[in-house]
Scaffold this active site. Structure first.
Site, short mmCIF file in Angstrom:
data_model
loop_
_atom_site.label_atom_id
_atom_site.label_comp_id
_atom_site.label_asym_id
_atom_site.label_seq_id
_atom_site.Cartn_x
_atom_site.Cartn_y
_atom_site.Cartn_z
N GLU A 112 -65.95 7.20 64.51
CA GLU A 112 -67.40 6.95 64.47
C GLU A 112 -67.81 5.87 65.47
O GLU A 112 -68.87 5.95 66.08
CB GLU A 112 -67.83 6.57 63.06
N HIS A 159 -68.43 7.37 68.82
CA HIS A 159 -69.76 7.96 68.98
C HIS A 159 -70.79 6.88 69.33
O HIS A 159 -71.73 7.14 70.10
CB HIS A 159 -70.18 8.67 67.70
N GLU A 186 -66.71 15.83 69.90
CA GLU A 186 -65.82 15.55 68.77
C GLU A 186 -64.38 15.39 69.25
O GLU A 186 -63.64 14.53 68.76
CB GLU A 186 -65.91 16.67 67.73
#
Length: 641
Positions: free
Chosen positions: A184, A187, A267
């Protein structure tokens, strides 16, 4: 996986997203026009005048008598207007940042002083990751779902949040949880988070036609109660609503294709970054295996889960034509990429054992040297957005050096404010420190000041190498303050800083980080060239040159060395009298518009300015990291030799 290259790719993906949106809108216009034409033809059934008029004409010519260019233009304008209104409305909703997403999914903000063992473990992992990477510690939201999933949401690191499910913290061990959180953070670093927020806003416009259709059908059904059978108004509205619902499903179809096109490859990048960050592929691979083996998998039950499906750690909703519209690659493919030797067996998830407390508290000795070699700062800049396991280990050591009492204090609003003031109190001049403390009574009660006293004293004695780490621990708690409380905090900070009628580097660094992180997120696009912001570059580099050199000749030399990198040799060094705090803040806000691939040039020029004498003090390193934070470039802590 260069941080700035990935930021630039995310910026270019925004243009790609707009192009896909335009194609989707054109498709919706075509579907709407076709449906309108079909309704018009159906209405001419039995109309002898129409059939006589179109006798001998072909199908398209006959259709042209009912559907002229003015009608098509009108349909196009209606569709475009609805899409724009829907997108702008959603964008305005999302301006509050990632917490809007977390709250929409039923997330609960985890109190930073929680006593729940699993929640405490999660917060520790997030804090370690943030400090290791130089990023602000994000608030963490917990979703009460048994599925294993997580997300990062926000426009910038300032307003970023991390959301995670109950199933994730209860079924994953610490290494696996660390892999998910590292994914995360990737990202956040690589600009995916901001792209995802824009995607939500744009797709909301496409889906709005279908939502209007649902509203019209429900309204027609409600209003038809008690009407006579001869009243066809309600049925006409219902038919129009059904037509819009069909168009809405077309919008959903196009929206899912756009999500899949934008998010799937990102991803893979985030998985690879997580492995690079933790130097352990078993963490991220283990989490993916447990998703495959769990009954609930990663599917979320929240009402708005489909709206944010492209943000999750793993596929959060089921889709038709899954191979085409899935927002995430298949689990097996992701696992194979990070663990090529995988045997194809998923892991049955169970309650994860608590980590060994001795491992949490063990710390190595740390060199408390006040100076760094120039090469250390250069290495940290190269690691922006790509923190290593060594950074993670150093972050754990820093947390141990800070100590449990201050870590606990940072997790409460009262303690976090006390720490900020403790970091700003003068540690040399006792008279000045006394005046600063007395001035706080203008903003806070004596009872509160008495309660703060011990925490303030502890914070004031924290080693200067650990000050930014301690401040970063306070940020999630400070972000929970109300707007009036934030204003009072900032006024008190400014008063402490101005007590001696000057602002030193340490004071400015702390003030800049707090005001930047608690202020409104910067939504400006990053498209400007450095040459277009020559004056801002001149001001920031002049400030750094004077900050590191008392001698004007040495400051000029440092300034000129930086300008050589930027090819702006024509700019003169500004005088100290021109370098106000307000001007510096304004210059940094302007430089945040710089194109991602040009930010390394600016950072290297800044670095060249402060390392001109061959060494970097802890205060100079603190200043550099504070300025980089303002540019949304998280610099990891400098390696201690």
């Amino acid at each position: 996986m260069n941080f700035f290259e990935q930021q630039d790719i995310a910026r270019r993906n925004t243009k790609r997203l707009v192009a896909l949106l335009i194609l989707a809108v054109l498709s919706l216009i075509a579907v709407t026009t076709a449906m309108f034409a079909g309704i018009m033809l159906y209405m001419q059934t039995g109309n002898s005048a129409y059939h006589m008029e179109t006798a001998g004409l072909g199908f398209w010519a006959s259709l042209g008598t009912l559907l002229d260019w003015q009608t098509v233009s009108g349909i196009s304008m209606v569709v475009i207007t609805v899409v724009l209104i829907g997108g702008l409305f959603k964008y305005q909703q999302l301006r509050r940042g990632g917490r809007v997403v977390a709250e929409s999914l039923g997330g609960r903000l985890i109190n930073t002083d929680t006593r729940d063992a699993n929640e405490r473990k999660l917060l520790n992992v997030v804090e370690e990751m943030a400090i290791a990477s130089g990023a602000p510690v994000p608030p963490v939201y917990l979703m009460e779902e048994s599925a294993i999933n997580a997300f990062a949401a926000g426009h910038t690191p300032q307003d970023a949040v991390i959301g995670i499910t109950r199933g994730c913290i209860e079924q994953l061990n610490r290494d696996e949880l660390q892999g998910v959180i590292a994914h995360e953070f990737s990202h956040i670093f690589h600009g995916d988070m901001r792209l995802n927020m824009r995607l939500v806003a744009l797709l909301n416009g496409i889906l709005l036609l279908g939502l209007i259709g649902h509203f019209m059908v429900r309204g027609a059904m409600y209003s038809s109660v008690g009407r006579s059978n001869r009243d066809n108004k309600g049925s006409g509205i219902a038919i129009a609503g059904i037509g819009l619902i069909i168009i809405g499903y077309a919008g959903t179809f196009f929206g899912n294709i756009i999500k899949a096109a934008v998010s799937r490859q990102r991803e893979f990048l985030a998985d690879a970054s997580a492995v690079q960050f933790t130097r352990d592929n078993s963490g991220i691979a283990g989490a993916l295996k447990k998703i495959g083996g769990a009954n609930a998998g990663s599917k979320l039950e929240a009402a708005h889960s489909a709206e944010f499906s492209h943000m999750y750690f793993s596929q959060g909703v089921s889709t038709a034509f899954n191979s085409l519209m899935a927002t995430h690659p298949p689990l097996s493919e992701r696992i194979k990429r990070v663990e090529p030797s995988w045997d194809g067996e998923f892991t049955v998830a169970a309650a994860a054992p608590e980590p060994d407390s001795s491992a949490e508290t063990n710390s190595a000795s740390v060199d408390r040297e006040r100076f760094f070699k120039a090469s250390v700062l250069a290495a940290a800049v190269e690691q922006i957005g790509e923190a290593s396991s060594e950074n993670l280990s150093q972050a754990q050591q820093q947390l141990q050096q800070i100590g449990e009492p201050l870590r606990e204090a940072a997790h409460s609003p009262i303690g976090a404010c006390a720490i900020v003031f403790g970091l700003l109190l003068d540690t040399v001049n006792s008279d000045l420190r006394k005046r600063q403390w007395q001035s706080l009574a203008d903003h806070y009660s004596k009872a509160l000041l008495h309660e703060w006293r011990d925490t303030v004293k502890q914070a004031a004695t924290v080693n200067e190498l650990d000050r930014l780490a301690l401040l970063e621990l306070c940020l999630p708690t400070l972000k929970s303050l109300s707007e009036p409380q934030v204003q009072t905090l900032q006024q008190a900070m400014d008063m402490l800083i101005s007590a001696d009628n000057k602002t030193d580097l340490h004071e400015w660094s702390l003030r800049r980080i707090v005001t930047h992180q608690l202020g409104e997120p910067n939504f400006h696009s990053q498209h400007k060239q450095l040459r277009q912001m020559r004056n801002s570059c001149q001001l920031v580099l002049s400030y750094l040159a004077h900050a590191g050199n008392d001698n004007t000749a040495e400051a000029t030399q440092a300034f000129n060395q930086a300008l050589e990198l930027l090819r702006m040799n024509e700019l003169p060094l500004l005088d100290r009298s021109q370098l106000t705090i307000a001007a510096l803040d304004k210059a940094l806000n302007e430089l945040n518009r710089t194109r991602p691939l040009q930010k390394p040039q600016l950072l290297k020029a800044m670095m060249r300015t402060i390392e001109s004498d061959g060494k970097i003090t802890a205060t100079e390193a603190e200043l550099f990291r504070a300025i980089a934070d303002s540019l949304n470039c998280p610099v990891p802590p400098l390696a201690r030799q």
